[in-house]
Design an enzyme around this catalytic site. Structure first.
Site, PDB file in Angstrom:
ATOM      1  N   ASP A 212       0.807  -1.476  -0.343  1.00 59.64           N
ATOM      2  CA  ASP A 212       0.163   0.024  -0.169  1.00 59.64           C
ATOM      3  C   ASP A 212       1.104   1.200   0.122  1.00 59.64           C
ATOM      4  OD1 ASP A 212      -2.780   1.127   0.244  1.00 59.64           O
ATOM      5  OD2 ASP A 212      -1.791   2.139   2.379  1.00 59.64           O
ATOM      6  N   GLU A 286       1.858  -0.386  -5.084  1.00 63.65           N
ATOM      7  CA  GLU A 286       0.273   0.463  -5.600  1.00 63.65           C
ATOM      8  C   GLU A 286       1.622   1.872  -5.666  1.00 63.65           C
ATOM      9  OE1 GLU A 286      -3.562   2.306  -3.569  1.00 63.65           O
ATOM     10  OE2 GLU A 286      -1.764   2.647  -1.927  1.00 63.65           O
TER      11      GLU A 286
HETATM   12  C1  GLC Z   1      -3.910   3.078  -0.638  1.00 63.32           C
HETATM   13  C2  GLC Z   1      -5.370   2.092  -0.618  1.00 63.32           C
HETATM   14  C3  GLC Z   1      -6.674   3.190  -0.111  1.00 63.32           C
HETATM   15  C4  GLC Z   1      -6.339   4.073   1.220  1.00 63.32           C
HETATM   16  C5  GLC Z   1      -4.951   4.589   1.173  1.00 63.32           C
HETATM   17  C6  GLC Z   1      -4.872   4.969   2.743  1.00 63.32           C
HETATM   18  O1  GLC Z   1      -4.413   4.150  -1.708  1.00 63.32           O
HETATM   19  O2  GLC Z   1      -6.172   1.488  -1.067  1.00 63.32           O
HETATM   20  O3  GLC Z   1      -7.585   2.294  -0.193  1.00 63.32           O
HETATM   21  O4  GLC Z   1      -7.413   4.716   1.403  1.00 63.32           O
HETATM   22  O5  GLC Z   1      -4.206   4.300   0.401  1.00 63.32           O
HETATM   23  O6  GLC Z   1      -3.997   3.680   2.947  1.00 63.32           O
END
Ligand code: GLC
Ligand code: CA
Length: 562
Positions: A212, A286
């Site tokens: 994340d 991500e």
């Molecule tokens: C990422 C996740 C999202 C979350 C954010 C903070 O972007 O996919 O859902 O709100 O991180 O952890």
């Protein structure tokens, strides 16, 4: 357990199904999805034909951000189940021939994590506070935040403490909600703790992690202001501002050089599992706010295995733009030998059926939708074609639960039940992401369309009974049948696995490419039907053909001679 003797490591070409646990299936009838629900639906996933599942955070959490605010990374949230249930799920997933990856959230913890509670109880300047970013405020009485950084969810990225000892309170950094304080990755304790957490789960058989906010871990040590231009964008639109070019090499908190050293260490550790029966473990990043071409650095041989291609997800429905996005991405990955990772949807963006049916601004992935602007029929047609396009591309692909059912965004949830922190933090300007997180329809059984025996945590539109798994299963024209068939063909024809991608000349606004020697994918983005080339066999089409013509917004897979 899936074998590790595949020609290429499994993650290079896998189709991975994202489970947003709260909304997938409820096993104990409290209206919230859970581990028991996932276990009961493993046969569905195996039958769908995916290779792996990714489960969004299931750790103990006050759920201020749907579980992305983790209070204990080694405990399962009681509303989702227990650690022994999690262990059983891991085992059963493997028995179904599937891999399983989890979500690690290293940028921040919950404000209820013991580390943060200890930090609050400790003095300014203490080792407990040094695990996070605590700073005195600016201005004569420290009443201004330490810098001008903004939260991705809107408002300032700093919250001030009320200390008990009467002294003016320090501020702490949170790039997301105030309940998600950012960790300080220059602190060796933070690094050691996350390595231990990864091992904790690897030792329990987890095949990999989705990381994340992978681009956010490193912060400029002096926490300088961001240049005024990007800081001036209204809450919630910071991302758009940075996408427009402000995410330069030395942004103070996105995509900084120091991140790579952390991931090199993680890779080393994941590789150290090579001798286990499951083989080495993997990561998928991500990472949204990356300098142009910068993603390759995350994917060097000694760093992460893969990273979502969000440019593909964000690309408008346009043959030239999509082709450029695909080419740019493949060329970038070729420099480092990493596989592509395609994605059309997730729990963070408006569902594709709605997005592709929007006449408005495409850069807005989280829209305050005016339903009048959405043509769901057009969106569905394009989403079907997009699925065949994505699944024909070389590399891995991620599907988000409900994508295979063609679920639209639920854009009319009553505002008093919205749970995404974006809704509050944007001063009720942006509805947020709840509309893509509505629980799945499994059947037409009320009260929750087979999702639960109770009222689900977010209401499902009643017309979703026609989109349920049960209704779509035996319908040859359904989205579910299309996905099942596409995934079956992907496994049958080895060209989808290792065939080189070669563009084939096609009329304007038609995209055509071959995979290997005998598989061709054609997508018609034009407004008129386009003739099909010579072929041996139609493998699959996203819509009905018009004689020898491919209708607009339709994709086809053909088997053809060399
Ligand atoms: C990422 C996740 C999202 C979350 C954010 C903070 O972007 O996919 O859902 O709100 O991180 O952890
Ligand atoms: Ca439940």
């Amino acid at each position: 357990m899936p074998s590790k003797t595949d020609v290429a490591p499994w993650w290079r070409h896998a189709v991975i199904y994202q489970i947003y646990i709260r909304s997938f299936a409820d096993g104990n009838g409290d209206g919230l999805g859970d581990i028991a629900g996932i276990r009961s639906r493993l046969p569905y996933l195996a039958d769908l034909g995916v290779d792996a599942i990714w489960i969004t955070p299931w750790y103990r959490s006050p759920m201020a951000d749907g579980g992305y605010d983790v209070a204990d990374f080694r405990e399962i949230a009681p509303e989702f189940g227990t650690l022994s249930e999690a262990e059983r799920l891991i085992e059963e997933t493997h028995k179904h021939g599937l891999r399983i990856i989890l979500d690690i959230v290293p940028n921040h913890t919950s404000d209820q994590h013991r580390w943060f509670l200890n930090a609050l109880a400790a003095e300014p300047g203490s080792p407990q506070r040094a695990r996070y970013w605590f700073r005195p405020g600016r201005g004569p009485a420290g009443e201004e935040p330490p810098n001008n950084w903004l939260s991705v969810f809107g408002g300032p990225a700093w919250t001030r403490l009320h200390e008990d000892n009467g002294r003016p309170g320090e501020w702490y950094l949170h790039l997301f909600a105030p309940q998600q304080p950012d960790l300080n990755w220059t602190n060796p304790e933070v690094r050691a703790e996350f390595e231990a957490i990864l091992r904790f789960w690897f030792d329990r058989g987890i095949d990999g992690f989705r990381i994340d906010v992978a681009h956010g871990l490193a912060k400029h040590p002096l926490l300088p202001d961001i240049n005024v231009r990007s800081a001036q964008f209204p809450p919630g639109l910071v991302e758009a501002a940075e996408m427009r070019g402000e995410a330069v090499a030395q942004h103070p908190h996105w995509d900084r050089e120091d991140i790579h050293e952390i991931f090199r260490q993680w890779r080393w550790m994941a590789d150290s599992y090579a001798a286990t029966p499951q083989g080495a473990r993997m990561f998928v990043a991500e990472a949204w706010r990356i300098r142009t071409g910068g993603l390759a650095q995350y994917l060097r041989m000694d760093e992460l295995h893969s990273a979502f291609n969000f440019d593909f997800l964000k690309c408008p429905w346009d043959a030239d733009k999509l082709r450029t996005t695909i080419d740019t991405h493949l060329a970038m990955l070729a420099q480092v030998g990493a596989p592509a990772t395609w994605v059309l949807s997730s729990h963070d963006v408006t569902r594709p059926v709605t997005r592709y049916g929007l006449s408005g601004d495409w850069t807005q992935l989280r829209v305050g939708l005016d339903a009048g602007l959405v043509d769901i029929e057009l969106g569905s047609r394009r989403a079907r074609a997009a699925a065949l396009l994505m699944l024909a591309l070389p590399g891995a692909a991620y599907l988000y639960q409900g994508e295979e059912l063609g679920l639209p965004e639920v854009d009319d949830l009553p505002t008093d039940i919205l749970q995404d922190p974006i809704w509050e933090r944007s001063g009720h300007q942006i509805r947020g992401r709840d509309g893509c997180r509505v629980p799945l329809p499994w059947s037409d059984t009320l009260p929750a369309l087979g999702f639960s025996t109770r009222k689900p945590w977010l209401p499902q539109p009643p017309q979703w009974s026609t989109l349920s798994v049960e209704s779509q299963t035996h319908n040859l024209g359904s989205m579910l049948t299309l996905y099942r068939e596409a995934l079956r063909l992907r496994r049958t024809y080895s060209a989808f696995l290792d065939g080189h991608l070669r563009w084939v000349e096609a009329p304007s606004r038609v995209m055509a490419f071959k995979r290997g020697k005998d598989v061709m994918c054609l997508v018609n983005f034009a407004t008129d039907p386009t003739p099909l080339p010579a072929y041996d066999k139609v493998l699959l089409a996203s819509g009905r053909l018009d004689g020898h013509m491919l209708p607009p917004d339709t994709a086809i897979w053909l088997q053809c001679k060399e």
